[in-house]
Design a protein around this motif. Structure first.
Motif, PDB file in Angstrom:
ATOM      1  N   VAL A 270     -11.988   4.383  -0.356  1.00 52.90           N
ATOM      2  CA  VAL A 270     -10.938   4.190  -1.118  1.00 52.90           C
ATOM      3  C   VAL A 270     -11.180   3.028  -2.050  1.00 52.90           C
ATOM      4  O   VAL A 270     -12.164   1.803  -2.700  1.00 52.90           O
ATOM      5  CB  VAL A 270     -10.329   3.129   0.299  1.00 52.90           C
ATOM      6  CG1 VAL A 270      -9.273   2.326   0.211  1.00 52.90           C
ATOM      7  CG2 VAL A 270     -10.343   3.773   1.568  1.00 52.90           C
ATOM      8  N   GLN A 271     -10.070   3.506  -2.806  1.00 58.85           N
ATOM      9  CA  GLN A 271      -9.803   2.704  -4.338  1.00 58.85           C
ATOM     10  C   GLN A 271      -8.821   1.304  -4.139  1.00 58.85           C
ATOM     11  O   GLN A 271      -7.085   1.897  -3.878  1.00 58.85           O
ATOM     12  CB  GLN A 271      -9.379   4.093  -5.813  1.00 58.85           C
ATOM     13  CG  GLN A 271     -10.440   4.307  -6.226  1.00 58.85           C
ATOM     14  CD  GLN A 271      -9.984   5.351  -6.772  1.00 58.85           C
ATOM     15  OE1 GLN A 271      -9.474   5.455  -7.618  1.00 58.85           O
ATOM     16  NE2 GLN A 271     -10.990   6.024  -7.619  1.00 58.85           N
ATOM     17  N   LYS A 272      -9.122   0.362  -4.242  1.00 61.31           N
ATOM     18  CA  LYS A 272      -8.597  -0.992  -4.609  1.00 61.31           C
ATOM     19  C   LYS A 272      -7.488  -0.770  -5.770  1.00 61.31           C
ATOM     20  O   LYS A 272      -8.147  -1.221  -6.909  1.00 61.31           O
ATOM     21  CB  LYS A 272      -8.971  -1.755  -3.675  1.00 61.31           C
ATOM     22  CG  LYS A 272      -9.520  -1.798  -2.536  1.00 61.31           C
ATOM     23  CD  LYS A 272      -9.373  -2.661  -1.836  1.00 61.31           C
ATOM     24  CE  LYS A 272      -9.447  -2.019   0.071  1.00 61.31           C
ATOM     25  NZ  LYS A 272      -9.412  -2.747   0.984  1.00 61.31           N
ATOM     26  N   LYS A 273      -6.504  -1.351  -5.311  1.00 58.25           N
ATOM     27  CA  LYS A 273      -5.258  -1.482  -6.814  1.00 58.25           C
ATOM     28  C   LYS A 273      -6.399  -3.363  -7.219  1.00 58.25           C
ATOM     29  O   LYS A 273      -5.969  -4.089  -6.591  1.00 58.25           O
ATOM     30  CB  LYS A 273      -4.044  -1.847  -6.780  1.00 58.25           C
ATOM     31  CG  LYS A 273      -3.551  -0.990  -6.617  1.00 58.25           C
ATOM     32  CD  LYS A 273      -2.489  -0.101  -6.530  1.00 58.25           C
ATOM     33  CE  LYS A 273      -1.992   1.597  -6.357  1.00 58.25           C
ATOM     34  NZ  LYS A 273      -0.725   0.669  -6.696  1.00 58.25           N
TER      35      LYS A 273
ATOM     36  N   ARG B 147      -0.899   7.395   1.273  1.00 60.95           N
ATOM     37  CA  ARG B 147      -1.815   7.924   0.582  1.00 60.95           C
ATOM     38  C   ARG B 147      -2.698   6.459   0.938  1.00 60.95           C
ATOM     39  O   ARG B 147      -3.875   6.820   1.930  1.00 60.95           O
ATOM     40  CB  ARG B 147      -2.142   8.655  -0.399  1.00 60.95           C
ATOM     41  CG  ARG B 147      -3.202   8.872  -1.177  1.00 60.95           C
ATOM     42  CD  ARG B 147      -2.942   9.604  -2.485  1.00 60.95           C
ATOM     43  NE  ARG B 147      -4.326  10.573  -2.840  1.00 60.95           N
ATOM     44  CZ  ARG B 147      -5.622   9.869  -3.135  1.00 60.95           C
ATOM     45  NH1 ARG B 147      -6.273   8.633  -3.097  1.00 60.95           N
ATOM     46  NH2 ARG B 147      -6.588  10.762  -3.294  1.00 60.95           N
ATOM     47  N   GLN B 148      -2.431   5.660   0.974  1.00 65.97           N
ATOM     48  CA  GLN B 148      -4.186   4.470   1.035  1.00 65.97           C
ATOM     49  C   GLN B 148      -3.844   3.877   1.865  1.00 65.97           C
ATOM     50  O   GLN B 148      -5.179   4.138   2.884  1.00 65.97           O
ATOM     51  CB  GLN B 148      -3.729   3.242   0.031  1.00 65.97           C
ATOM     52  CG  GLN B 148      -3.928   3.522  -1.747  1.00 65.97           C
ATOM     53  CD  GLN B 148      -3.538   2.562  -2.248  1.00 65.97           C
ATOM     54  OE1 GLN B 148      -2.993   1.530  -2.136  1.00 65.97           O
ATOM     55  NE2 GLN B 148      -4.362   2.175  -3.408  1.00 65.97           N
TER      56      GLN B 148
ATOM     57  N   GLU C  68      -7.254   4.724   4.429  1.00 62.85           N
ATOM     58  CA  GLU C  68      -8.413   3.344   4.967  1.00 62.85           C
ATOM     59  C   GLU C  68      -8.326   3.717   7.170  1.00 62.85           C
ATOM     60  O   GLU C  68      -9.407   3.875   7.015  1.00 62.85           O
ATOM     61  CB  GLU C  68      -7.551   2.063   4.891  1.00 62.85           C
ATOM     62  CG  GLU C  68      -7.028   1.478   3.552  1.00 62.85           C
ATOM     63  CD  GLU C  68      -6.778   0.162   3.297  1.00 62.85           C
ATOM     64  OE1 GLU C  68      -6.284  -0.658   4.685  1.00 62.85           O
ATOM     65  OE2 GLU C  68      -6.958  -0.175   2.334  1.00 62.85           O
TER      66      GLU C  68
ATOM     67  N   GLN D  33       1.115  -1.180   0.011  1.00 61.22           N
ATOM     68  CA  GLN D  33      -0.119   0.228   0.123  1.00 61.22           C
ATOM     69  C   GLN D  33       1.024   0.782  -0.352  1.00 61.22           C
ATOM     70  O   GLN D  33       2.347   1.308   0.757  1.00 61.22           O
ATOM     71  CB  GLN D  33      -0.667  -0.331   1.612  1.00 61.22           C
ATOM     72  CG  GLN D  33      -2.198  -1.047   1.485  1.00 61.22           C
ATOM     73  CD  GLN D  33      -3.089  -0.508   2.907  1.00 61.22           C
ATOM     74  OE1 GLN D  33      -2.947   0.311   3.093  1.00 61.22           O
ATOM     75  NE2 GLN D  33      -3.943  -0.370   2.194  1.00 61.22           N
ATOM     76  N   SER D  34       0.552   1.677  -0.678  1.00 61.84           N
ATOM     77  CA  SER D  34       0.853   3.519  -0.855  1.00 61.84           C
ATOM     78  C   SER D  34       0.676   4.618   0.390  1.00 61.84           C
ATOM     79  O   SER D  34      -0.189   3.419   1.154  1.00 61.84           O
ATOM     80  CB  SER D  34       0.409   4.552  -1.589  1.00 61.84           C
ATOM     81  OG  SER D  34      -0.197   4.731  -1.729  1.00 61.84           O
TER      82      SER D  34
END
Length: 187
Positions: A183-186, A167-168, A172, A164-165
């Motif tokens: 929250v956008q998940k990769k 920012r993520q 969260e 995770q970055s």
């Protein structure tokens, strides 16, 4: 011109202030006649100082409450300001609590002078409230921050979980607190 809720607050404040005046008169008259006059032989300098200090404290608190809860009228006799609502929670309620504890101590210490030790309940309660409202959350926040910093320095990232970055991880964390965050998940 004040509305009916302001008039109701002014009326309730007047009743509360009257009850405080009556209570102060009755409690102090009882202590004075029973403890000071009737049991003069057991009334010493220490009890006199304790009584004067605590009675003085209740007078100061009464005048403070009176100033906050006193309604104000214009020259026509119309209600302009009802004063602060004395039934709300906050510092005014703590002032009432101190007055009531003082009255309890005055009445019970008229029979048994060791009841002055009950007055310690006021700073004990203040310490308990300070612990739960300020100190404990601050210590928990510092401990969590130190733990996150130690975990971040161990794997090279600054507190972000693997994959995770920063920012993520921050988004969260906000979402866990209850803030509305997308929250956008990769994938």
């Amino acid at each position: 011109m004040a509305n009916s809720s302001q008039k109701k607050i002014a009326h309730e404040n007047g009743k509360t202030l009257l009850a405080l005046r009556k209570g102060f008169i009755w409690v102090n008259a009882f202590y004075f006649f029973y403890r000071i006059i009737y049991h003069w032989s057991s009334f010493g300098f220490g009890l006199a100082i304790s009584y004067l200090l605590t009675a003085g404290l209740t007078i100061v608190l009464y005048f403070q409450i009176n100033a906050m809860g006193q309604p104000r009228y214009n020259s026509k006799g119309e209600l302009v300001d009802a004063g602060q609502d004395l039934t709300q929670e906050g510092l005014v309620q703590y002032a009432f609590d101190i007055i009531y504890v003082t009255w309890f101590v005055h009445v019970t210490s008229a029979f048994w002078s060791k009841m002055w030790w009950f007055y310690i309940s006021i700073p004990a309660y203040a310490g308990w409230k300070a612990w739960h409202l300020a100190i404990k959350p601050m210590l928990a926040r510092n401990a969590a921050g130190m733990a996150a910093g130690a975990a971040g320095s161990a794997d090279g990232s600054a507190g972000a979980p693997a994959g995770q970055s920063k920012r993520q991880a921050k988004l969260e964390k906000r979402a866990e607190k209850g803030h509305a965050v997308r929250v956008q998940k990769k994938m």
